[in-house]
Motif scaffolding. Sequence first.
Motif, mmCIF file in Angstrom:
data_model
loop_
_atom_site.group_PDB
_atom_site.id
_atom_site.type_symbol
_atom_site.label_atom_id
_atom_site.label_comp_id
_atom_site.label_asym_id
_atom_site.label_seq_id
_atom_site.Cartn_x
_atom_site.Cartn_y
_atom_site.Cartn_z
ATOM 1 N N GLN A 73 -5.366 0.341 -44.573
ATOM 2 C CA GLN A 73 -4.680 1.682 -43.060
ATOM 3 C C GLN A 73 -4.136 3.054 -43.534
ATOM 4 O O GLN A 73 -2.783 2.727 -44.076
ATOM 5 N N SER A 74 -5.118 4.134 -43.352
ATOM 6 C CA SER A 74 -4.643 4.915 -44.375
ATOM 7 C C SER A 74 -4.772 6.110 -43.096
ATOM 8 O O SER A 74 -5.114 6.401 -41.977
ATOM 9 N N PHE A 75 -3.766 6.687 -43.348
ATOM 10 C CA PHE A 75 -3.006 7.968 -42.383
ATOM 11 C C PHE A 75 -3.443 9.441 -42.877
ATOM 12 O O PHE A 75 -2.899 9.772 -43.651
ATOM 13 N N SER A 76 -3.404 9.692 -41.901
ATOM 14 C CA SER A 76 -2.936 11.582 -42.316
ATOM 15 C C SER A 76 -2.299 12.464 -42.743
ATOM 16 O O SER A 76 -0.777 11.659 -42.174
ATOM 17 N N PRO A 77 -2.071 12.509 -43.641
ATOM 18 C CA PRO A 77 -0.539 13.507 -44.327
ATOM 19 C C PRO A 77 -0.339 14.747 -43.156
ATOM 20 O O PRO A 77 1.037 14.739 -43.277
ATOM 21 N N ASP A 78 -1.200 14.937 -41.743
ATOM 22 C CA ASP A 78 -0.545 15.923 -40.807
ATOM 23 C C ASP A 78 0.300 15.170 -40.126
ATOM 24 O O ASP A 78 0.465 16.444 -39.617
ATOM 25 N N GLU A 79 0.487 13.717 -40.412
ATOM 26 C CA GLU A 79 1.167 13.174 -39.085
ATOM 27 C C GLU A 79 2.539 12.604 -39.810
ATOM 28 O O GLU A 79 3.199 12.084 -40.033
ATOM 29 N N LEU A 80 1.662 12.068 -40.478
ATOM 30 C CA LEU A 80 2.942 11.136 -41.168
ATOM 31 C C LEU A 80 2.993 11.619 -43.208
ATOM 32 O O LEU A 80 2.182 11.397 -44.083
ATOM 33 N N ASP A 81 4.108 12.196 -43.075
ATOM 34 C CA ASP A 81 4.321 12.610 -45.001
ATOM 35 C C ASP A 81 4.860 11.402 -46.116
ATOM 36 O O ASP A 81 6.212 10.693 -45.700
ATOM 37 N N PRO A 82 4.013 10.334 -46.878
ATOM 38 C CA PRO A 82 4.604 10.259 -47.525
ATOM 39 C C PRO A 82 6.157 10.513 -48.365
ATOM 40 O O PRO A 82 6.558 9.167 -48.600
ATOM 41 N N ASP A 83 6.267 11.625 -48.492
ATOM 42 C CA ASP A 83 8.234 12.217 -48.871
ATOM 43 C C ASP A 83 8.909 11.456 -47.871
ATOM 44 O O ASP A 83 9.972 11.950 -48.562
ATOM 45 N N ASN A 84 9.107 11.444 -46.311
ATOM 46 C CA ASN A 84 9.724 11.137 -45.432
ATOM 47 C C ASN A 84 9.593 9.250 -45.529
ATOM 48 O O ASN A 84 8.737 8.830 -45.166
ATOM 49 N N PRO A 85 11.243 9.003 -45.670
ATOM 50 C CA PRO A 85 10.957 7.883 -45.694
ATOM 51 C C PRO A 85 11.085 7.630 -44.576
ATOM 52 O O PRO A 85 10.541 6.231 -44.285
ATOM 53 N N LEU A 86 11.308 7.889 -43.379
ATOM 54 C CA LEU A 86 10.928 7.712 -42.129
ATOM 55 C C LEU A 86 9.684 7.969 -41.484
ATOM 56 O O LEU A 86 9.278 6.271 -40.523
ATOM 57 N N ASP A 87 9.066 8.697 -42.661
ATOM 58 C CA ASP A 87 7.908 8.452 -41.446
ATOM 59 C C ASP A 87 6.848 6.692 -42.926
ATOM 60 O O ASP A 87 6.144 6.711 -42.309
ATOM 61 N N VAL A 88 7.259 7.008 -43.765
ATOM 62 C CA VAL A 88 6.850 5.533 -44.780
ATOM 63 C C VAL A 88 7.276 3.815 -43.902
ATOM 64 O O VAL A 88 6.473 3.412 -44.021
ATOM 65 N N GLU A 89 8.261 4.558 -42.882
ATOM 66 C CA GLU A 89 9.072 2.528 -41.991
ATOM 67 C C GLU A 89 7.771 2.832 -40.962
ATOM 68 O O GLU A 89 7.520 1.938 -41.339
ATOM 69 N N LYS A 90 7.477 3.509 -40.499
ATOM 70 C CA LYS A 90 6.895 3.711 -39.466
ATOM 71 C C LYS A 90 5.282 3.443 -39.974
ATOM 72 O O LYS A 90 4.619 3.196 -39.111
#
Length: 218
Positions: A73-90
């Motif tokens: 399941q792969s997410f767009s970097p435009d919506e979820l930033d791999p460097d943002n812990p909250l985005d990783v948690e989401k």
Amino acid sequence: MSVSKVQRSRDAAAAVIYAVYGTKKAMKAGSVRAAAVSVVGPRGSNPVVWVMETRSRVQESVQRRNETINIIQSFSPDELDPDNPLDVEKAHAAGLALAAKMAPDCDVVVATHTDTAHVHNHIIVANHDRGTGRAAPKAVGNAWRVRETNDDVMEVFGLKVLGRDPVSLSRDERVAPSGLPELVRVSLRVEADGGSRGNPGVAGYGALVRDEAGTVLV
């Protein structure tokens, strides 16, 4: 938004080692590749113990060749930033949600990777349904059903629903050595018989088509 891809593996250990640790060497050193890992099963949170339990359950049926079904399941970097812990948690939560919808009674490992340009989950589903005692639901291995369910999950998490674009993986993942789950063909078994009263005479025949788990399809 995210895209999904379905693979099957005959080796649960290879799938888990790659998703959680990256390599066997890293596993032995206690180095975890994944940014987040969840192990869903009756024997705790140890991925190696999960593999042992999965193999034990799958081997209860000699007709099952695949130990796991694996969803990327792969997410767009435009919506979820791999460097943002909250985005990783989401992203990790979205992976758990997809697994729960696709295989609610199967043991699962969800590993979230952030070492590429995009956050992505490796969702490893044990090919054993604790509710039925049979193989994992057929929908888990159906790429179209997975995509439809993934779209529903994206809406719940407030992410865009993707179109028909293919999964984008890093070169390292595309050419990864041992540990990358192999793709296998689905096997079907035909059981047929016939007979006649006299030759020539009244005759008849019948046939059954079964999948790898022994379920009658036709």
